[in-house]
Design an enzyme around this catalytic site. Structure first.
Site, PDB file in Angstrom:
ATOM      1  N   ARG A   1       0.838  -1.212   0.000  1.00  0.00           N
ATOM      2  CA  ARG A   1       0.000   0.000   0.000  1.00  0.00           C
ATOM      3  C   ARG A   1       0.872   1.261   0.000  1.00  0.00           C
ATOM      4  O   ARG A   1       0.519   2.256  -0.627  1.00  0.00           O
ATOM      5  CB  ARG A   1      -0.939  -0.021   1.220  1.00  0.00           C
ATOM      6  CG  ARG A   1      -1.770   1.240   1.340  1.00  0.00           C
ATOM      7  CD  ARG A   1      -2.824   1.102   2.424  1.00  0.00           C
ATOM      8  NE  ARG A   1      -3.505   2.348   2.700  1.00  0.00           N
ATOM      9  CZ  ARG A   1      -4.346   2.528   3.708  1.00  0.00           C
ATOM     10  NH1 ARG A   1      -4.611   1.517   4.538  1.00  0.00           N
ATOM     11  NH2 ARG A   1      -4.927   3.690   3.898  1.00  0.00           N
TER      12      ARG A   1
ATOM     13  N   ASN B   1     -10.510  -4.774  -0.090  1.00  0.00           N
ATOM     14  CA  ASN B   1     -10.608  -3.661  -1.047  1.00  0.00           C
ATOM     15  C   ASN B   1      -9.812  -3.911  -2.325  1.00  0.00           C
ATOM     16  O   ASN B   1      -8.878  -4.693  -2.314  1.00  0.00           O
ATOM     17  CB  ASN B   1     -10.067  -2.384  -0.380  1.00  0.00           C
ATOM     18  CG  ASN B   1     -11.156  -1.645   0.347  1.00  0.00           C
ATOM     19  OD1 ASN B   1     -12.260  -1.516  -0.159  1.00  0.00           O
ATOM     20  ND2 ASN B   1     -10.834  -1.140   1.536  1.00  0.00           N
TER      21      ASN B   1
ATOM     22  N   CYS C   1     -18.757  -2.638   2.979  1.00  0.00           N
ATOM     23  CA  CYS C   1     -17.965  -1.464   3.300  1.00  0.00           C
ATOM     24  C   CYS C   1     -18.561  -0.832   4.550  1.00  0.00           C
ATOM     25  O   CYS C   1     -19.767  -0.919   4.780  1.00  0.00           O
ATOM     26  CB  CYS C   1     -18.031  -0.476   2.140  1.00  0.00           C
ATOM     27  SG  CYS C   1     -17.248   1.094   2.509  1.00  0.00           S
TER      28      CYS C   1
ATOM     29  N   HIS D   1     -17.669   2.970  -2.588  1.00  0.00           N
ATOM     30  CA  HIS D   1     -16.925   4.231  -2.471  1.00  0.00           C
ATOM     31  C   HIS D   1     -17.335   5.247  -3.530  1.00  0.00           C
ATOM     32  O   HIS D   1     -16.593   6.189  -3.819  1.00  0.00           O
ATOM     33  CB  HIS D   1     -15.393   3.998  -2.481  1.00  0.00           C
ATOM     34  CG  HIS D   1     -14.886   3.295  -1.258  1.00  0.00           C
ATOM     35  ND1 HIS D   1     -13.560   3.067  -1.011  1.00  0.00           N
ATOM     36  CD2 HIS D   1     -15.556   2.768  -0.200  1.00  0.00           C
ATOM     37  CE1 HIS D   1     -13.422   2.427   0.144  1.00  0.00           C
ATOM     38  NE2 HIS D   1     -14.630   2.234   0.647  1.00  0.00           N
TER      39      HIS D   1
ATOM     40  N   TYR E   1     -16.036   9.471  -0.130  1.00  0.00           N
ATOM     41  CA  TYR E   1     -15.030   9.325  -1.193  1.00  0.00           C
ATOM     42  C   TYR E   1     -15.311  10.207  -2.411  1.00  0.00           C
ATOM     43  O   TYR E   1     -14.416  10.402  -3.239  1.00  0.00           O
ATOM     44  CB  TYR E   1     -14.904   7.860  -1.613  1.00  0.00           C
ATOM     45  CG  TYR E   1     -14.149   7.044  -0.583  1.00  0.00           C
ATOM     46  CD1 TYR E   1     -12.767   6.933  -0.644  1.00  0.00           C
ATOM     47  CD2 TYR E   1     -14.807   6.433   0.481  1.00  0.00           C
ATOM     48  CE1 TYR E   1     -12.067   6.216   0.302  1.00  0.00           C
ATOM     49  CE2 TYR E   1     -14.108   5.714   1.436  1.00  0.00           C
ATOM     50  CZ  TYR E   1     -12.741   5.604   1.344  1.00  0.00           C
ATOM     51  OH  TYR E   1     -12.032   4.901   2.292  1.00  0.00           O
TER      52      TYR E   1
HETATM   53  P1  NAD Z   1      -3.396  -5.983   6.721  1.00  0.00           P
HETATM   54  O1  NAD Z   1      -2.273  -5.359   5.986  1.00  0.00           O
HETATM   55  O2  NAD Z   1      -3.317  -6.091   8.180  1.00  0.00           O
HETATM   56  O3  NAD Z   1      -3.669  -7.414   6.077  1.00  0.00           O
HETATM   57  C1  NAD Z   1      -4.478  -8.349   6.733  1.00  0.00           C
HETATM   58  C2  NAD Z   1      -3.828  -9.703   6.665  1.00  0.00           C
HETATM   59  O4  NAD Z   1      -3.959 -10.256   5.352  1.00  0.00           O
HETATM   60  C3  NAD Z   1      -2.341  -9.691   6.979  1.00  0.00           C
HETATM   61  O5  NAD Z   1      -2.089 -10.348   8.201  1.00  0.00           O
HETATM   62  C4  NAD Z   1      -1.734 -10.390   5.780  1.00  0.00           C
HETATM   63  O6  NAD Z   1      -0.637 -11.217   6.086  1.00  0.00           O
HETATM   64  C5  NAD Z   1      -2.904 -11.160   5.228  1.00  0.00           C
HETATM   65  N1  NAD Z   1      -2.752 -11.666   3.866  1.00  0.00           N
HETATM   66  C6  NAD Z   1      -2.113 -11.112   2.818  1.00  0.00           C
HETATM   67  N2  NAD Z   1      -2.218 -11.898   1.744  1.00  0.00           N
HETATM   68  C7  NAD Z   1      -2.943 -12.979   2.116  1.00  0.00           C
HETATM   69  C8  NAD Z   1      -3.392 -14.146   1.441  1.00  0.00           C
HETATM   70  N3  NAD Z   1      -3.086 -14.391   0.170  1.00  0.00           N
HETATM   71  N4  NAD Z   1      -4.120 -15.040   2.142  1.00  0.00           N
HETATM   72  C9  NAD Z   1      -4.414 -14.839   3.433  1.00  0.00           C
HETATM   73  N5  NAD Z   1      -4.025 -13.749   4.111  1.00  0.00           N
HETATM   74  C10 NAD Z   1      -3.293 -12.841   3.457  1.00  0.00           C
HETATM   75  O7  NAD Z   1      -4.708  -5.228   6.262  1.00  0.00           O
HETATM   76  P2  NAD Z   1      -5.819  -4.390   7.025  1.00  0.00           P
HETATM   77  O8  NAD Z   1      -5.371  -2.993   7.102  1.00  0.00           O
HETATM   78  O9  NAD Z   1      -6.246  -5.079   8.241  1.00  0.00           O
HETATM   79  O10 NAD Z   1      -6.967  -4.465   5.948  1.00  0.00           O
HETATM   80  C11 NAD Z   1      -7.427  -5.721   5.503  1.00  0.00           C
HETATM   81  C12 NAD Z   1      -8.243  -5.603   4.261  1.00  0.00           C
HETATM   82  O11 NAD Z   1      -9.499  -5.043   4.550  1.00  0.00           O
HETATM   83  C13 NAD Z   1      -7.623  -4.707   3.184  1.00  0.00           C
HETATM   84  O12 NAD Z   1      -7.861  -5.253   1.911  1.00  0.00           O
HETATM   85  C14 NAD Z   1      -8.378  -3.417   3.360  1.00  0.00           C
HETATM   86  O13 NAD Z   1      -8.397  -2.641   2.196  1.00  0.00           O
HETATM   87  C15 NAD Z   1      -9.728  -3.942   3.702  1.00  0.00           C
HETATM   88  N6  NAD Z   1     -10.614  -2.962   4.347  1.00  0.00           N
HETATM   89  C16 NAD Z   1     -11.845  -2.834   3.794  1.00  0.00           C
HETATM   90  C17 NAD Z   1     -12.725  -1.914   4.275  1.00  0.00           C
HETATM   91  C18 NAD Z   1     -14.057  -1.766   3.592  1.00  0.00           C
HETATM   92  O14 NAD Z   1     -14.757  -0.813   3.849  1.00  0.00           O
HETATM   93  N7  NAD Z   1     -14.445  -2.692   2.721  1.00  0.00           N
HETATM   94  C19 NAD Z   1     -12.370  -1.112   5.389  1.00  0.00           C
HETATM   95  C20 NAD Z   1     -11.098  -1.295   5.946  1.00  0.00           C
HETATM   96  C21 NAD Z   1     -10.222  -2.231   5.413  1.00  0.00           C
HETATM   97  C1  G6P Z   2     -12.600   3.189   5.124  1.00  0.00           C
HETATM   98  C2  G6P Z   2     -13.111   2.418   4.030  1.00  0.00           C
HETATM   99  C3  G6P Z   2     -12.213   1.396   3.609  1.00  0.00           C
HETATM  100  C4  G6P Z   2     -10.866   2.042   3.536  1.00  0.00           C
HETATM  101  C5  G6P Z   2     -10.410   2.253   4.931  1.00  0.00           C
HETATM  102  C6  G6P Z   2      -9.016   2.765   5.060  1.00  0.00           C
HETATM  103  O1  G6P Z   2     -13.374   4.011   5.633  1.00  0.00           O
HETATM  104  O2  G6P Z   2     -14.441   2.129   3.956  1.00  0.00           O
HETATM  105  O3  G6P Z   2     -12.647   0.770   2.489  1.00  0.00           O
HETATM  106  O4  G6P Z   2     -10.013   1.442   2.722  1.00  0.00           O
HETATM  107  O5  G6P Z   2     -11.327   3.001   5.625  1.00  0.00           O
HETATM  108  O6  G6P Z   2      -8.685   2.950   6.395  1.00  0.00           O
HETATM  109  P1  G6P Z   2      -7.189   3.040   6.877  1.00  0.00           P
HETATM  110  O7  G6P Z   2      -7.248   3.297   8.325  1.00  0.00           O
HETATM  111  O8  G6P Z   2      -6.571   1.729   6.503  1.00  0.00           O
HETATM  112  O9  G6P Z   2      -6.578   4.165   6.079  1.00  0.00           O
HETATM  113 MN    MN Z   3     -14.875   0.846   2.231  1.00  0.00          MN
END
Ligand code: NAD
Ligand code: G6P
Ligand code: MN
Ligand code: MN
Length: 432
Positions: free
Chosen positions: A93, A147, A169, A199, A252
């Site tokens: 990222r 995401n 989300c 978003h 967004y």
């Molecule tokens: P992170 O960097 O902590 O990753 C989470 C885990 O995924 C890590 O422990 C990593 O080792 C693991 N990982 C990586 N590749 C993998 C694979 N192939 N198989 C299994 N595990 C794997 O990430 P985070 O900051 O906790 O965010 C996690 C995800 O959730 C991201 O994709 C982020 O964009 C998403 N997210 C989505 C929303 C939303 O609104 N939809 C909000 C926040 C975060």
């Molecule tokens: C949100 C969204 C996620 C986004 C995340 C990022 O509000 O809905 O999809 O990617 O926050 O948060 P962070 O703390 O990782 O910047």
């Molecule tokens: Mn989101």
């Protein structure tokens, strides 16, 4: 008894997910929760997994929390699979954000060039997961949170041909938590209708008498910054534009409606405190130091500094609704089926839907005015181009996606950013 699987279990968000399941212990007969990660995330998995085990024990529950790097063992006979992984972890990222910024363009987790590359890295992995699910748990629901959530859900449905999927989300959750009090109401007095894509959606609101209160909320949003996730810098929308729209855009939309100011802010952070990914890395370190404390068994307040705060209200609620046939209103990424007539019927949109045992049944939103219709059609078609490029590895199509993306200025700089990101991320881009 239910077997739940979370892929990306080493996420610092996992305590929130566990808290969400504990809250719903009376609705979900959980037997096992499997937290799955990969070797690069093993240390995180062990730390946050132990924290999850303490939380469950403290709640007096006999759930088994398994920590594993063996995805296939975890998926065997699973009932619900949720995905919250990040291919390449935060270092990837950082590249998504810093490389475009170094050329004076927006680098952001789900928008601009960074968002496109997050999709490119994630699509091969999610399609592998779907292939495993077809073999090991063909009746399970897939609840995607990874995401860019809308595009990943699109890839699962269109290329994975897996229809038991719901994309989520926390942004709509945040709106429905923060807005009712602004106008002295509770959520159950109000009716919400959302439409768009992840978003990039808008919503309207009515009160218990049927009066449209959308603009009453807008009036208050100018005094309190309602529901904006922590990761988004608060540049206000132009009121005249909202008056014309008569809808509330999601947070967004700032990247598009106030592109100049949002880019200036992102570049300032890039030069100064570091991009959001760098800030999150510091926060993540702080969180994991807390999780190491063997006496800590509740979600720490620092987790609320992450943009995804409250996501478990979406993830756990979706699972509870599917399982217990709750037929409640949730905002999800699901196949359009005509809810938004301006977009193709057979592709994924983010809309208000009824969630129950039959899945998501989207509510008709109706056609959008020309301004929003134009934006939405561009953005959805860009998503389709990104998904196809992410599956095929077609370079020309990737360049098309960059050209379509409104926050990437087209030309030789854009092509250089594309080329540099392809090299920077080559270990995670088998398709290119
Ligand atoms: P992170 O960097 O902590 O990753 C989470 C885990 O995924 C890590 O422990 C990593 O080792 C693991 N990982 C990586 N590749 C993998 C694979 N192939 N198989 C299994 N595990 C794997 O990430 P985070 O900051 O906790 O965010 C996690 C995800 O959730 C991201 O994709 C982020 O964009 C998403 N997210 C989505 C929303 C939303 O609104 N939809 C909000 C926040 C975060
Ligand atoms: C949100 C969204 C996620 C986004 C995340 C990022 O509000 O809905 O999809 O990617 O926050 O948060 P962070 O703390 O990782 O910047
Ligand atoms: Mn989101
Ligand atoms: Mn462009």
């Amino acid at each position: 008894a239910l077997k739940l699987v979370t892929i990306g279990g080493g996420s610092s968000y996992t305590p929130e997910l566990i808290e969400g399941f504990i809250k719903r212990q009376n609705e979900l007969p959980i037997k096992e929760i499997w937290l799955v990660d990969i070797p690069a995330g093993e240390e995180k998995l062990r730390i946050v997994g132990a924290m999850a085990q303490r939380m469950v024990k403290k709640a007096g529950l006999d759930w088994q929390i398994h920590l594993t790097l063996d995805r296939r063992q975890a998926l065997k006979d699973a009932d619900f699979v949720s995905t919250q992984f990040r291919v390449g972890l935060l270092n990837a990222r950082i590249k998504d954000e810093r490389i475009p910024a170094s050329y004076g363009m927006l680098g952001q987790e789900t928008n601009g060039a960074g968002g496109i590359f997050k999709a490119f890295r994630t699509i091969p992995v999610i399609l592998d997961i779907v292939a495993d699910m077809k073999e090991l748990c063909p009746d399970a629901w897939l609840v995607n949170f990874t995401n860019p959530s809308g595009m990943i859900t699109e890839a699962i449905a269109t290329y994975g041909k897996w229809d038991k999927v719901i994309g989520l989300c926390n942004v709509p959750v945040g709106a429905m938590l923060s807005e009712p009090p602004l106008i002295g109401k509770t959520l159950d007095q109000l009716t919400y209708k959302f439409a768009g894509i992840d978003h990039f959606h808008w919503h309207k609101v009515w009160d218990e008498t049927g009066k449209n209160v959308t603009m009453d909320i807008v009036d208050k949003m100018y005094s309190d910054d309602a529901g904006l996730p922590k990761n988004i810098f608060d540049v206000p929308f132009y009121r005249a534009q909202l008056d014309d729209m008569q809808m509330i855009p999601c947070g967004y939309h700032r990247y598009y409606y106030r592109e100049e100011e949002m880019l200036a802010h992102a570049l300032e952070e890039y030069e100064g405190v570091g991009t959001r990914a760098q800030q999150v890395k510091r926060l993540e370190h702080e969180l994991f130091e807390l999780y190491k404390d063997p006496n800590l068994a509740v979600k720490p307040p620092q987790l609320a500094e992450r943009g995804g705060a409250h996501y478990s209200d979406a993830a756990c609620e979706a699972i509870a609704s599917l399982y217990a046939n709750k037929k409640n209103h949730m905002v999800v990424s699901t196949v359009n089926h005509g809810a938004i007539p301006d977009l193709p019927e057979d592709h994924v949109v983010e809309v208000s839907a009824q969630i129950g045992a039959a899945g998501a049944i989207p509510m008709a939103f109706g056609a959008l005015p020309p301004a929003e219709r134009g934006w939405l059609q561009l953005m959805k078609n860009m998503e389709l181009v990104i998904c196809e490029a992410g599956v095929t590895g077609n370079y020309g199509l990737a360049l098309q996606a960059f050209t379509m993306n409104p926050v990437i200025r087209s030309g030789h700089t854009a092509k250089r950013i594309l080329d540099e990101l392809l090299i920077a991320h080559q270990d995670h881009l088998p398709q290119f």
